[in-house]
Write a protein that holds these residues in place. Structure first.
Motif, PDB file in Angstrom:
ATOM      1  N   GLU A 199       5.375   1.336  -4.117  1.00 10.94           N
ATOM      2  CA  GLU A 199       3.945   1.047  -3.996  1.00 10.94           C
ATOM      3  C   GLU A 199       3.505   0.174  -5.155  1.00 10.94           C
ATOM      4  OE1 GLU A 199       1.733   4.677  -3.382  1.00 10.94           O
ATOM      5  OE2 GLU A 199       3.105   5.291  -1.802  1.00 10.94           O
ATOM      6  N   ASN A 232      -2.605  13.006  -3.019  1.00 13.56           N
ATOM      7  CA  ASN A 232      -2.106  11.907  -3.831  1.00 13.56           C
ATOM      8  C   ASN A 232      -0.688  11.577  -3.376  1.00 13.56           C
ATOM      9  OD1 ASN A 232      -0.800  10.400  -5.934  1.00 13.56           O
ATOM     10  ND2 ASN A 232      -2.457  11.006  -7.309  1.00 13.56           N
ATOM     11  N   ARG A 233      -0.502  10.430  -2.722  1.00 19.98           N
ATOM     12  CA  ARG A 233       0.817  10.029  -2.209  1.00 19.98           C
ATOM     13  C   ARG A 233       1.831   9.846  -3.332  1.00 19.98           C
ATOM     14  NH1 ARG A 233       2.044   8.408   2.688  1.00 19.98           N
ATOM     15  NH2 ARG A 233       3.597   6.949   1.909  1.00 19.98           N
ATOM     16  N   LEU A 234       1.394   9.323  -4.476  1.00 19.30           N
ATOM     17  CA  LEU A 234       2.335   9.098  -5.575  1.00 19.30           C
ATOM     18  C   LEU A 234       2.875  10.413  -6.120  1.00 19.30           C
ATOM     19  CD1 LEU A 234       0.622   6.181  -7.494  1.00 19.30           C
ATOM     20  CD2 LEU A 234       2.581   6.074  -5.964  1.00 19.30           C
ATOM     21  N   GLY A 291       6.411   0.018   6.063  1.00 20.63           N
ATOM     22  CA  GLY A 291       5.235   0.227   5.237  1.00 20.63           C
ATOM     23  C   GLY A 291       4.241  -0.885   5.481  1.00 20.63           C
ATOM     24  N   SER A 316      13.743  -0.527   0.865  1.00 15.26           N
ATOM     25  CA  SER A 316      12.350  -0.112   0.714  1.00 15.26           C
ATOM     26  C   SER A 316      11.735  -0.866  -0.460  1.00 15.26           C
ATOM     27  CB  SER A 316      12.266   1.397   0.464  1.00 15.26           C
ATOM     28  OG  SER A 316      12.817   1.712  -0.791  1.00 15.26           O
ATOM     29  N   GLU A 370      -0.329   9.904   6.932  1.00 18.67           N
ATOM     30  CA  GLU A 370      -1.363   9.669   5.925  1.00 18.67           C
ATOM     31  C   GLU A 370      -2.548  10.574   6.211  1.00 18.67           C
ATOM     32  OE1 GLU A 370      -3.725   5.757   4.363  1.00 18.67           O
ATOM     33  OE2 GLU A 370      -1.656   5.531   5.003  1.00 18.67           O
ATOM     34  N   ASP A 411       7.259   4.113   3.827  1.00 20.77           N
ATOM     35  CA  ASP A 411       7.920   5.359   4.187  1.00 20.77           C
ATOM     36  C   ASP A 411       9.407   5.072   4.356  1.00 20.77           C
ATOM     37  OD1 ASP A 411       9.028   7.580   5.574  1.00 20.77           O
ATOM     38  OD2 ASP A 411       7.051   8.108   6.333  1.00 20.77           O
ATOM     39  N   ASP A 434      -3.947  -5.547   7.058  1.00 25.15           N
ATOM     40  CA  ASP A 434      -2.633  -5.109   6.602  1.00 25.15           C
ATOM     41  C   ASP A 434      -1.521  -5.857   7.331  1.00 25.15           C
ATOM     42  OD1 ASP A 434      -3.991  -3.338   5.048  1.00 25.15           O
ATOM     43  OD2 ASP A 434      -3.434  -1.554   6.167  1.00 25.15           O
ATOM     44  N   ARG A 453       5.075  15.433   6.476  1.00 19.03           N
ATOM     45  CA  ARG A 453       6.068  14.602   7.163  1.00 19.03           C
ATOM     46  C   ARG A 453       6.738  15.355   8.305  1.00 19.03           C
ATOM     47  NH1 ARG A 453       8.844  11.555   2.065  1.00 19.03           N
ATOM     48  NH2 ARG A 453       7.317   9.907   1.902  1.00 19.03           N
ATOM     49  N   LYS A 487       0.847  -1.194   0.000  1.00 22.24           N
ATOM     50  CA  LYS A 487       0.000   0.000   0.000  1.00 22.24           C
ATOM     51  C   LYS A 487       0.884   1.246   0.000  1.00 22.24           C
ATOM     52  CE  LYS A 487      -2.704   0.701   3.720  1.00 22.24           C
ATOM     53  NZ  LYS A 487      -3.859   0.852   4.596  1.00 22.24           N
ATOM     54  N   TRP A 488       1.858   1.281   0.920  1.00 22.13           N
ATOM     55  CA  TRP A 488       2.814   2.388   0.968  1.00 22.13           C
ATOM     56  C   TRP A 488       4.018   1.972   1.786  1.00 22.13           C
ATOM     57  CZ3 TRP A 488       4.027   4.247   5.806  1.00 22.13           C
ATOM     58  CH2 TRP A 488       3.085   4.079   6.822  1.00 22.13           C
TER      59      TRP A 488
END
Length: 193
Positions: A74, A136-138, A45, A71, A167, A39, A56, A161, A36-37
């Motif tokens: 997404e 929009n996170r992307l 994530g 990392s 989020e 960080d 999750d 941040r 999903k994401w």
């Protein structure tokens, strides 16, 4: 691209599957899902399990290290072993990573016309109530709405941040300090309401 780790099952001595390095996996069950994401700064994530009843699964960067990663992007598919923790499942070992449908975010060079929000903080007014319009996170940005005049206020992911806000969701209430930027109102500081 698919990355796999192979395991040795030895049912003669131990009913639990063993990793190729000799360690025992969590409960022997493989969990699969899509990231999903993640960080990168905080080093964790979440994977949304294919089984909705599971929820999750927390992915810590330490379980990615054997795969040469710190990392994941997404959308990456992950197969893993996981253990039940106080707040849900946490991956204890990654079996496979499939990056076929992952969305790699390519860092952009800092544009000279992009405002340095921390430098503008001295010109900002006091904290005022705002509501998240969309984020929009992307893309790394979104817009807030003032309660007083419904004006759109640009907010960058870095501003969130710095405030420890990981989020945000539409209609979520926050408080923000706003300046008049070159392209309109700009949030330079935010805090949870």
């Amino acid at each position: 691209m698919r990355i796999e780790t192979h395991f040795i099952a030895d049912d003669r001595h131990d009913p639990e599957p063993r990793r190729s390095d000799g360690g025992v996996s969590s409960d022997g069950k493989v969990y699969s899902g899509v990231l999903k994401w993640f960080d990168v700064t905080r080093g964790f994530g979440f994977v949304v399990s294919d089984d909705p009843a599971i929820g999750d699964i927390l992915i810590h960067f330490s379980v990615l290290q054997p795969h040469g990663r710190r990392s994941l992007p997404e959308g990456a598919r992950v197969d893993c072993y996981a253990s039940k923790r106080d707040r849900g499942l946490q991956a204890t070992e990654i079996i496979a990573i499939d990056l076929t449908n992952a969305v790699e975010i390519v860092p952009r060079a800092r544009s000279s016309d992009r405002a340095d929000t921390s430098a503008l903080a001295g010109d900002a007014g006091p904290f005022e109530p705002v509501t998240v319009k969309w984020f929009n996170r992307l893309k790394g940005y979104g817009f807030l709405v003032r309660g007083s005049d419904s004006a759109d206020i640009f907010v960058h992911m870095e501003t969130l941040r710095r405030a420890g806000v990981i989020e945000v969701e539409p209609d979520q209430r926050l408080r923000a300090r706003v300046v008049d930027g070159q392209k309109g109102p700009l949030a330079v500081e935010v805090e949870k309401d």
